[in-house]
Design a protein around this motif. Structure first.
Motif, PDB file in Angstrom:
ATOM      1  N   VAL A   2     160.729 -57.809 -98.314  1.00 45.75           N
ATOM      2  CA  VAL A   2     160.019 -58.750 -99.189  1.00 45.75           C
ATOM      3  C   VAL A   2     160.301 -60.182 -98.760  1.00 45.75           C
ATOM      4  CG1 VAL A   2     159.846 -59.623-101.557  1.00 45.75           C
ATOM      5  CG2 VAL A   2     159.959 -57.152-101.142  1.00 45.75           C
ATOM      6  N   ARG A   3     161.547 -60.485 -98.442  1.00 48.86           N
ATOM      7  CA  ARG A   3     161.928 -61.834 -98.031  1.00 48.86           C
ATOM      8  C   ARG A   3     161.162 -62.248 -96.772  1.00 48.86           C
ATOM      9  NH1 ARG A   3     166.806 -60.807 -97.614  1.00 48.86           N
ATOM     10  NH2 ARG A   3     167.376 -61.244 -99.755  1.00 48.86           N
ATOM     11  N   ARG A   4     161.090 -61.353 -95.793  1.00 48.07           N
ATOM     12  CA  ARG A   4     160.396 -61.696 -94.544  1.00 48.07           C
ATOM     13  C   ARG A   4     158.897 -61.879 -94.755  1.00 48.07           C
ATOM     14  NH1 ARG A   4     164.364 -58.052 -92.186  1.00 48.07           N
ATOM     15  NH2 ARG A   4     162.888 -56.334 -92.444  1.00 48.07           N
ATOM     16  N   VAL A   5     158.307 -61.017 -95.569  1.00 48.00           N
ATOM     17  CA  VAL A   5     156.864 -61.135 -95.832  1.00 48.00           C
ATOM     18  C   VAL A   5     156.576 -62.439 -96.563  1.00 48.00           C
ATOM     19  CG1 VAL A   5     154.921 -60.168 -97.127  1.00 48.00           C
ATOM     20  CG2 VAL A   5     156.388 -58.658 -95.772  1.00 48.00           C
ATOM     21  N   LEU A   6     157.330 -62.727 -97.611  1.00 40.44           N
ATOM     22  CA  LEU A   6     157.113 -63.962 -98.375  1.00 40.44           C
ATOM     23  C   LEU A   6     157.392 -65.207 -97.533  1.00 40.44           C
ATOM     24  CD1 LEU A   6     158.467 -63.028-101.918  1.00 40.44           C
ATOM     25  CD2 LEU A   6     156.084 -63.305-101.187  1.00 40.44           C
ATOM     26  N   ARG A   7     158.434 -65.150 -96.696  1.00 42.89           N
ATOM     27  CA  ARG A   7     158.735 -66.291 -95.823  1.00 42.89           C
ATOM     28  C   ARG A   7     157.527 -66.599 -94.932  1.00 42.89           C
ATOM     29  NH1 ARG A   7     162.297 -64.399 -91.661  1.00 42.89           N
ATOM     30  NH2 ARG A   7     160.322 -63.899 -90.689  1.00 42.89           N
ATOM     31  N   SER A   8     156.932 -65.535 -94.362  1.00 41.95           N
ATOM     32  CA  SER A   8     155.767 -65.731 -93.490  1.00 41.95           C
ATOM     33  C   SER A   8     154.568 -66.261 -94.271  1.00 41.95           C
ATOM     34  CB  SER A   8     155.401 -64.413 -92.805  1.00 41.95           C
ATOM     35  OG  SER A   8     156.460 -63.990 -91.984  1.00 41.95           O
TER      36      SER A   8
ATOM     37  N   LYS B 203     168.277 -43.377-101.450  1.00 37.82           N
ATOM     38  CA  LYS B 203     168.193 -43.008-100.026  1.00 37.82           C
ATOM     39  C   LYS B 203     167.923 -44.235 -99.150  1.00 37.82           C
ATOM     40  CE  LYS B 203     166.631 -38.337-100.991  1.00 37.82           C
ATOM     41  NZ  LYS B 203     165.525 -37.387-100.972  1.00 37.82           N
ATOM     42  N   VAL B 204     167.295 -45.242 -99.738  1.00 40.87           N
ATOM     43  CA  VAL B 204     167.048 -46.508 -99.062  1.00 40.87           C
ATOM     44  C   VAL B 204     167.677 -47.588 -99.934  1.00 40.87           C
ATOM     45  CG1 VAL B 204     165.289 -48.188 -98.380  1.00 40.87           C
ATOM     46  CG2 VAL B 204     164.916 -45.745 -97.943  1.00 40.87           C
ATOM     47  N   PRO B 205     168.569 -48.409 -99.377  1.00 42.29           N
ATOM     48  CA  PRO B 205     169.214 -49.443-100.191  1.00 42.29           C
ATOM     49  C   PRO B 205     168.202 -50.492-100.677  1.00 42.29           C
ATOM     50  CG  PRO B 205     170.163 -49.351 -97.960  1.00 42.29           C
ATOM     51  CD  PRO B 205     169.038 -48.382 -98.001  1.00 42.29           C
ATOM     52  N   ALA B 206     168.381 -50.947-101.892  1.00 44.64           N
ATOM     53  CA  ALA B 206     167.503 -51.980-102.447  1.00 44.64           C
ATOM     54  C   ALA B 206     167.558 -53.238-101.582  1.00 44.64           C
ATOM     55  CB  ALA B 206     167.904 -52.298-103.886  1.00 44.64           C
ATOM     56  N   ALA B 207     168.694 -53.496-100.953  1.00 45.34           N
ATOM     57  CA  ALA B 207     168.831 -54.669-100.082  1.00 45.34           C
ATOM     58  C   ALA B 207     167.870 -54.588 -98.891  1.00 45.34           C
ATOM     59  CB  ALA B 207     170.271 -54.799 -99.586  1.00 45.34           C
ATOM     60  N   GLU B 208     167.598 -53.374 -98.425  1.00 46.78           N
ATOM     61  CA  GLU B 208     166.650 -53.189 -97.321  1.00 46.78           C
ATOM     62  C   GLU B 208     165.242 -53.587 -97.769  1.00 46.78           C
ATOM     63  OE1 GLU B 208     165.020 -49.250 -95.145  1.00 46.78           O
ATOM     64  OE2 GLU B 208     167.193 -49.573 -94.966  1.00 46.78           O
ATOM     65  N   LEU B 209     164.875 -53.169 -98.974  1.00 49.57           N
ATOM     66  CA  LEU B 209     163.572 -53.538 -99.533  1.00 49.57           C
ATOM     67  C   LEU B 209     163.514 -55.056 -99.746  1.00 49.57           C
ATOM     68  CD1 LEU B 209     160.849 -52.564-100.587  1.00 49.57           C
ATOM     69  CD2 LEU B 209     161.913 -52.248-102.831  1.00 49.57           C
ATOM     70  N   ASP B 210     164.614 -55.635-100.239  1.00 49.37           N
ATOM     71  CA  ASP B 210     164.675 -57.083-100.430  1.00 49.37           C
ATOM     72  C   ASP B 210     164.445 -57.825 -99.110  1.00 49.37           C
ATOM     73  OD1 ASP B 210     165.192 -56.729-103.108  1.00 49.37           O
ATOM     74  OD2 ASP B 210     167.363 -57.051-102.931  1.00 49.37           O
ATOM     75  N   ASP B 211     165.005 -57.296 -98.022  1.00 48.80           N
ATOM     76  CA  ASP B 211     164.812 -57.922 -96.709  1.00 48.80           C
ATOM     77  C   ASP B 211     163.337 -57.908 -96.311  1.00 48.80           C
ATOM     78  OD1 ASP B 211     167.486 -58.512 -96.368  1.00 48.80           O
ATOM     79  OD2 ASP B 211     167.904 -56.716 -95.174  1.00 48.80           O
TER      80      ASP B 211
ATOM     81  N   LEU C 198     160.535 -52.469 -90.059  1.00 46.40           N
ATOM     82  CA  LEU C 198     159.094 -52.601 -90.259  1.00 46.40           C
ATOM     83  C   LEU C 198     158.850 -53.036 -91.700  1.00 46.40           C
ATOM     84  CD1 LEU C 198     156.271 -52.205 -88.988  1.00 46.40           C
ATOM     85  CD2 LEU C 198     156.278 -49.919 -89.982  1.00 46.40           C
ATOM     86  N   ASP C 199     158.195 -54.179 -91.882  1.00 47.86           N
ATOM     87  CA  ASP C 199     158.061 -54.759 -93.211  1.00 47.86           C
ATOM     88  C   ASP C 199     156.917 -54.203 -94.043  1.00 47.86           C
ATOM     89  OD1 ASP C 199     160.270 -56.436 -92.994  1.00 47.86           O
ATOM     90  OD2 ASP C 199     159.102 -57.922 -91.902  1.00 47.86           O
ATOM     91  N   ASN C 200     155.853 -53.779 -93.430  1.00 44.96           N
ATOM     92  CA  ASN C 200     154.757 -53.222 -94.215  1.00 44.96           C
ATOM     93  C   ASN C 200     153.993 -52.198 -93.396  1.00 44.96           C
ATOM     94  OD1 ASN C 200     153.628 -55.309 -92.590  1.00 44.96           O
ATOM     95  ND2 ASN C 200     151.811 -55.289 -93.855  1.00 44.96           N
ATOM     96  N   GLU C 201     153.214 -51.406 -94.089  1.00 44.78           N
ATOM     97  CA  GLU C 201     152.429 -50.344 -93.478  1.00 44.78           C
ATOM     98  C   GLU C 201     150.973 -50.601 -93.794  1.00 44.78           C
ATOM     99  OE1 GLU C 201     151.844 -45.529 -94.138  1.00 44.78           O
ATOM    100  OE2 GLU C 201     153.013 -46.688 -95.563  1.00 44.78           O
ATOM    101  N   GLU C 202     150.155 -50.570 -92.769  1.00 45.77           N
ATOM    102  CA  GLU C 202     148.730 -50.778 -92.994  1.00 45.77           C
ATOM    103  C   GLU C 202     147.939 -49.773 -92.191  1.00 45.77           C
ATOM    104  OE1 GLU C 202     147.271 -54.757 -92.689  1.00 45.77           O
ATOM    105  OE2 GLU C 202     149.096 -55.592 -93.520  1.00 45.77           O
TER     106      GLU C 202
END
Length: 139
Positions: free
Chosen positions: A40-46, A30-38, A8-12
């Motif tokens: 961000v990448r998907r949101v920006l791509r869209s 507890k959450v890998p930075a790579a997960e957060l990067d993913d 899930l990329d964002n919460e609204e």
């Protein structure tokens, strides 16, 4: 943070889990930075794919009345009669004595369940539509 791990990329509309809690989870490992990067990448791509980065929406006054007219016209043009057996439609007022309108929202239109997707209807509820058309209604 299960939702984040599941993709899930964002919460609204708020940031109860993805705001400070997600930031802290990343900082605490507890959450890998790579997960957060993913995310961000998907949101920006869209955002780039839809053009809102290169061609941001210009603020303007929304034509609410025009929107009502457009949505009604689209709805009317989108109605499809799958089978007009025996030429039943259009209804002949001289031959029709009653029409049953059945359902939980026959007296009250229900477009959506609320929240940011709420659409305030301008058209009458199903029973109201018949009432305004001059057709006799009984309970």
């Amino acid at each position: 943070m299960k939702a984040s791990a599941a993709g899930l990329d964002n919460e609204e509309p708020e940031d109860i889990y993805y705001g400070e809690p997600l930031k802290k989870a990343v900082q605490d490992g507890k959450v890998p930075a790579a997960e957060l990067d993913d995310h961000v990448r998907r949101v920006l791509r869209s955002e780039f794919a839809s053009g809102i980065v290169d061609f941001p929406v210009q603020k303007s006054v929304v034509d609410i009345e025009g929107g009502f007219d457009t949505s009604r016209r689209i709805a009317e043009q989108s109605s499809v009669l799958l089978k007009n057996e025996k030429g039943l439609l259009p209804l002949d007022r001289a031959r029709i004595h009653s029409i049953a309108i059945i359902g939980a929202h026959a007296d009250e239109g229900m477009i959506s369940g609320g929240g940011s997707a709420q659409v305030d209807r301008k058209a009458p509820a199903p029973r109201g539509g018949f009432r305004t058309s001059g057709s006799p209604l009984r309970r």
